[in-house]
Each structure stands twice: as structure tokens, then as C-alpha cells.
Design a protein around this motif. Sequence first.
Motif, PDB file in Angstrom:
ATOM      1  N   GLY A  34      19.345   2.492   5.122  1.00 23.50           N
ATOM      2  CA  GLY A  34      19.257   1.035   5.138  1.00 23.50           C
ATOM      3  C   GLY A  34      17.995   0.471   5.752  1.00 23.50           C
ATOM      4  O   GLY A  34      17.933  -0.726   6.038  1.00 23.50           O
ATOM      5  N   THR A  35      16.971   1.311   5.961  1.00 21.03           N
ATOM      6  CA  THR A  35      15.718   0.840   6.560  1.00 21.03           C
ATOM      7  C   THR A  35      14.578   1.050   5.573  1.00 21.03           C
ATOM      8  O   THR A  35      14.470   2.110   4.965  1.00 21.03           O
ATOM      9  CB  THR A  35      15.429   1.588   7.878  1.00 21.03           C
ATOM     10  OG1 THR A  35      16.535   1.410   8.770  1.00 21.03           O
ATOM     11  CG2 THR A  35      14.172   1.059   8.544  1.00 21.03           C
ATOM     12  N   GLU A  36      13.749   0.015   5.425  1.00 20.48           N
ATOM     13  CA  GLU A  36      12.600   0.088   4.522  1.00 20.48           C
ATOM     14  C   GLU A  36      11.331  -0.272   5.278  1.00 20.48           C
ATOM     15  O   GLU A  36      11.263  -1.312   5.916  1.00 20.48           O
ATOM     16  CB  GLU A  36      12.779  -0.867   3.334  1.00 20.48           C
ATOM     17  CG  GLU A  36      13.976  -0.514   2.479  1.00 20.48           C
ATOM     18  CD  GLU A  36      14.019  -1.242   1.154  1.00 20.48           C
ATOM     19  OE1 GLU A  36      12.963  -1.735   0.701  1.00 20.48           O
ATOM     20  OE2 GLU A  36      15.118  -1.318   0.566  1.00 20.48           O
ATOM     21  N   TRP A  37      10.339   0.624   5.201  1.00 23.93           N
ATOM     22  CA  TRP A  37       9.042   0.414   5.813  1.00 23.93           C
ATOM     23  C   TRP A  37       8.057   0.055   4.715  1.00 23.93           C
ATOM     24  O   TRP A  37       8.091   0.615   3.623  1.00 23.93           O
ATOM     25  CB  TRP A  37       8.526   1.683   6.481  1.00 23.93           C
ATOM     26  CG  TRP A  37       9.218   2.087   7.737  1.00 23.93           C
ATOM     27  CD1 TRP A  37       8.813   1.829   9.010  1.00 23.93           C
ATOM     28  CD2 TRP A  37      10.408   2.855   7.860  1.00 23.93           C
ATOM     29  NE1 TRP A  37       9.684   2.386   9.907  1.00 23.93           N
ATOM     30  CE2 TRP A  37      10.680   3.016   9.226  1.00 23.93           C
ATOM     31  CE3 TRP A  37      11.305   3.406   6.937  1.00 23.93           C
ATOM     32  CZ2 TRP A  37      11.794   3.719   9.708  1.00 23.93           C
ATOM     33  CZ3 TRP A  37      12.405   4.098   7.405  1.00 23.93           C
ATOM     34  CH2 TRP A  37      12.641   4.245   8.765  1.00 23.93           C
ATOM     35  N   GLY A  38       7.163  -0.865   5.020  1.00 26.90           N
ATOM     36  CA  GLY A  38       6.112  -1.204   4.071  1.00 26.90           C
ATOM     37  C   GLY A  38       4.790  -1.390   4.793  1.00 26.90           C
ATOM     38  O   GLY A  38       4.751  -1.990   5.872  1.00 26.90           O
TER      39      GLY A  38
ATOM     40  N   ILE B 156       0.825  -1.209   0.000  1.00 26.71           N
ATOM     41  CA  ILE B 156       0.000   0.000   0.000  1.00 26.71           C
ATOM     42  C   ILE B 156       0.859   1.259   0.000  1.00 26.71           C
ATOM     43  O   ILE B 156       0.584   2.216  -0.722  1.00 26.71           O
ATOM     44  CB  ILE B 156      -0.966  -0.014   1.197  1.00 26.71           C
ATOM     45  CG1 ILE B 156      -1.920  -1.201   1.055  1.00 26.71           C
ATOM     46  CG2 ILE B 156      -1.721   1.299   1.331  1.00 26.71           C
ATOM     47  CD1 ILE B 156      -2.694  -1.524   2.306  1.00 26.71           C
ATOM     48  N   ALA B 157       1.894   1.252   0.809  1.00 24.03           N
ATOM     49  CA  ALA B 157       2.804   2.393   0.903  1.00 24.03           C
ATOM     50  C   ALA B 157       4.160   1.877   1.354  1.00 24.03           C
ATOM     51  O   ALA B 157       4.250   0.840   2.023  1.00 24.03           O
ATOM     52  CB  ALA B 157       2.274   3.433   1.889  1.00 24.03           C
ATOM     53  N   SER B 158       5.199   2.607   0.993  1.00 22.53           N
ATOM     54  CA  SER B 158       6.537   2.215   1.437  1.00 22.53           C
ATOM     55  C   SER B 158       7.424   3.440   1.525  1.00 22.53           C
ATOM     56  O   SER B 158       7.137   4.484   0.936  1.00 22.53           O
ATOM     57  CB  SER B 158       7.148   1.185   0.490  1.00 22.53           C
ATOM     58  OG  SER B 158       7.322   1.731  -0.803  1.00 22.53           O
ATOM     59  N   CYS B 159       8.488   3.292   2.289  1.00 23.65           N
ATOM     60  CA  CYS B 159       9.441   4.371   2.480  1.00 23.65           C
ATOM     61  C   CYS B 159      10.815   3.753   2.688  1.00 23.65           C
ATOM     62  O   CYS B 159      10.941   2.730   3.386  1.00 23.65           O
ATOM     63  CB  CYS B 159       9.044   5.192   3.711  1.00 23.65           C
ATOM     64  SG  CYS B 159      10.183   6.539   4.077  1.00 23.65           S
TER      65      CYS B 159
END
Length: 135
Positions: free
Chosen positions: A72-76, A65-68
Motif C-alpha cells: 500500500g505504499t508508493e514512492w515517486g 522519473i522513477a517509482s516503486c
Amino acid sequence: MTAMVERLREAMNARDAGRMASLFAQDYRSDQPLHPGRRFTGSAQVLENWSSVFAGVPDFSCELIASCVDEGTEWGEWSWEGHHADGSSFAMRGVTVFVVRDDLIAEGRLYMEPVQPDAEDIAEAVRELYRPPEE
């Protein structure tokens, strides 16, 4: 370069547990803060877990739905859907936070929970969760 969460989404939607496991470091550390007993280490466990997911939910699909991405950190933010092998509905939603090192997922915190379509409304949830004194 494609974000890791995008590559993960592609592997999930291909229902390819081996491809998924290849995105994780051998010493990957997984934490589910809402369920501390589910903590584990290693990409071999990722393979075992997701092989079971795809066997149990043969039409599994996911939407990112969304990501950032921040260094070195990835949110989903995810929506996972499908049907269990017995035909009943499957749906989970939530957020993952991954630390990526050397182009592999090294650490993960998962905040994925089953969707409760018939859950209480907000007033009932507030009463249940916070137990305010009766007026």
C-alpha cells in the motif's frame, strides 16, 4: 491497475486540480518533513493548493522519473517544471511517499525542493552544512 503515482502524474500534466483532489481521501494527511509547518489534512486543501499551483505556473508539467509500489505504499521521484505567471522559471525535484488505502491517497510525505541551478559546489555545501574545523 495503474499505480496511483501514474494517475497523479496524468492529473498533474492535465493541470486538473479537481481530478488531482479526487485521488486523495477526504481525511488525507500531508507531511513535509523538511518543512513541518506545511503539514495539513484533507483533500479540500489539496484542491486549494493545486488550484494555486496551476494558476501560478500555468504551463506546469511533471515527469515521474522513477517509482516503486510496495503493497500500500508508493514512492515517486519527480521533476516539476514550467514558468510562473510572470514568466520566470519554475523547477522542483524530489520524492513523494504515499500510503494508498481504498484506492485513495490516505497519507503523504513530500520531499520536494526548488532546484537551485546556481547553488554552491559540493565542497562549499559540505563546509556550509557540516562546518568542519579549519585545517
